[in-house]
Design a protein around this motif. Structure first.
Motif, PDB file in Angstrom:
ATOM      1  N   MET A   1       0.969  -1.334  -0.349  1.00  0.00           N
ATOM      2  CA  MET A   1       0.389   0.172   0.810  1.00  0.00           C
ATOM      3  C   MET A   1       1.098   0.708   0.231  1.00  0.00           C
ATOM      4  O   MET A   1       1.484   1.624   0.883  1.00  0.00           O
ATOM      5  N   ASP A   2       0.743   2.049  -0.790  1.00  0.00           N
ATOM      6  CA  ASP A   2       1.426   3.551  -0.577  1.00  0.00           C
ATOM      7  C   ASP A   2       0.882   4.338  -0.850  1.00  0.00           C
ATOM      8  O   ASP A   2       0.981   5.848  -0.563  1.00  0.00           O
ATOM      9  N   ARG A   3      -0.606   4.384  -0.928  1.00  0.00           N
ATOM     10  CA  ARG A   3      -1.740   5.559  -0.385  1.00  0.00           C
ATOM     11  C   ARG A   3      -2.771   4.982  -0.180  1.00  0.00           C
ATOM     12  O   ARG A   3      -3.854   3.795  -0.068  1.00  0.00           O
ATOM     13  N   PHE A   4      -3.482   5.349   0.590  1.00  0.00           N
ATOM     14  CA  PHE A   4      -4.784   4.440   1.404  1.00  0.00           C
ATOM     15  C   PHE A   4      -5.815   6.504   1.353  1.00  0.00           C
ATOM     16  O   PHE A   4      -5.680   7.192   1.716  1.00  0.00           O
ATOM     17  N   GLU A   5      -7.056   6.364   0.960  1.00  0.00           N
ATOM     18  CA  GLU A   5      -7.599   7.388   0.951  1.00  0.00           C
ATOM     19  C   GLU A   5      -9.184   6.614   1.721  1.00  0.00           C
ATOM     20  O   GLU A   5      -9.813   6.049   1.288  1.00  0.00           O
ATOM     21  N   GLY A   6      -9.527   7.071   2.392  1.00  0.00           N
ATOM     22  CA  GLY A   6     -11.022   7.010   2.827  1.00  0.00           C
ATOM     23  C   GLY A   6     -11.004   7.224   4.414  1.00  0.00           C
ATOM     24  O   GLY A   6     -10.993   8.575   4.596  1.00  0.00           O
ATOM     25  N   ARG A   7     -11.870   6.593   5.050  1.00  0.00           N
ATOM     26  CA  ARG A   7     -12.485   6.729   6.669  1.00  0.00           C
ATOM     27  C   ARG A   7     -11.617   6.076   7.558  1.00  0.00           C
ATOM     28  O   ARG A   7     -10.989   5.147   7.725  1.00  0.00           O
ATOM     29  N   ALA A   8     -11.481   7.140   9.073  1.00  0.00           N
ATOM     30  CA  ALA A   8     -10.033   6.577  10.375  1.00  0.00           C
ATOM     31  C   ALA A   8     -11.315   7.294  11.148  1.00  0.00           C
ATOM     32  O   ALA A   8     -11.842   7.845  11.653  1.00  0.00           O
ATOM     33  N   THR A  30      -0.405   8.290   2.877  1.00  0.00           N
ATOM     34  CA  THR A  30       1.112   8.215   1.411  1.00  0.00           C
ATOM     35  C   THR A  30       2.336   7.758   2.679  1.00  0.00           C
ATOM     36  O   THR A  30       2.480   8.256   3.680  1.00  0.00           O
ATOM     37  N   VAL A  31       3.160   6.870   1.189  1.00  0.00           N
ATOM     38  CA  VAL A  31       4.240   5.800   2.088  1.00  0.00           C
ATOM     39  C   VAL A  31       5.133   6.245   1.412  1.00  0.00           C
ATOM     40  O   VAL A  31       5.139   6.088  -0.191  1.00  0.00           O
ATOM     41  N   ASP A  32       6.358   7.035   1.897  1.00  0.00           N
ATOM     42  CA  ASP A  32       7.212   7.111   0.542  1.00  0.00           C
ATOM     43  C   ASP A  32       7.847   6.208   0.500  1.00  0.00           C
ATOM     44  O   ASP A  32       7.723   5.040   0.957  1.00  0.00           O
ATOM     45  N   ALA A  33       9.231   5.654  -0.197  1.00  0.00           N
ATOM     46  CA  ALA A  33       9.926   4.747  -0.961  1.00  0.00           C
ATOM     47  C   ALA A  33      10.308   3.888   0.965  1.00  0.00           C
ATOM     48  O   ALA A  33      10.656   3.132   0.325  1.00  0.00           O
ATOM     49  N   VAL A  34      10.806   5.019   1.761  1.00  0.00           N
ATOM     50  CA  VAL A  34      11.416   4.116   2.563  1.00  0.00           C
ATOM     51  C   VAL A  34      10.476   3.584   3.626  1.00  0.00           C
ATOM     52  O   VAL A  34      10.926   3.537   4.873  1.00  0.00           O
TER      53      VAL A  34
END
Length: 108
Positions: A1-8, A30-34
């Motif tokens: 997963m490098d991106r999540f859009e939704g509810r939390a 969003t999650v970067d390369a590291v």
């Protein structure tokens, strides 16, 4: 997963057994390369006066919340929340936060 859009859900815990408040948010992560993640969000519904007062109090006392994603009861991820004037929430992971905070109340 490098991106999540939704509810939390942001949860403010007084201790391991007492959750004082929960806030539903729409979030983009969003999650970067590291593997470092960044997140922004907004409250799903505008906070009414009593909720706003409670939110402001909790954030001022300690801006650390647990975050839970759909289908999770408790995620174990602790985040520091900062709210901009326009209502945008910026969440940063706080893995080294130990859950302690020193609070002084002036009762005069």
């Amino acid at each position: 997963m490098d991106r999540f859009e939704g509810r939390a859900r942001l949860e403010w815990w007084a201790n391991q057994a007492t959750c004082l408040e929960e806030y539903d948010i729409d979030i983009t992560v969003t999650v970067d390369a590291v593997g470092k993640w960044r997140a922004t969000g907004r409250h799903v519904n505008a906070l009414e006066a009593p909720q706003r007062e409670g939110w402001d109090f909790l954030v001022e006392m300690d801006p650390h919340f647990s975050i839970a994603f759909p289908g999770e009861d408790r995620s174990g991820i602790t985040v520091r929340v900062v709210e901009a004037e326009d209502g945008t929430l910026t969440l940063t992971e706080a893995p080294d936060w130990d859950g302690s905070v020193s609070v002084t109340f002036d009762l005069t």
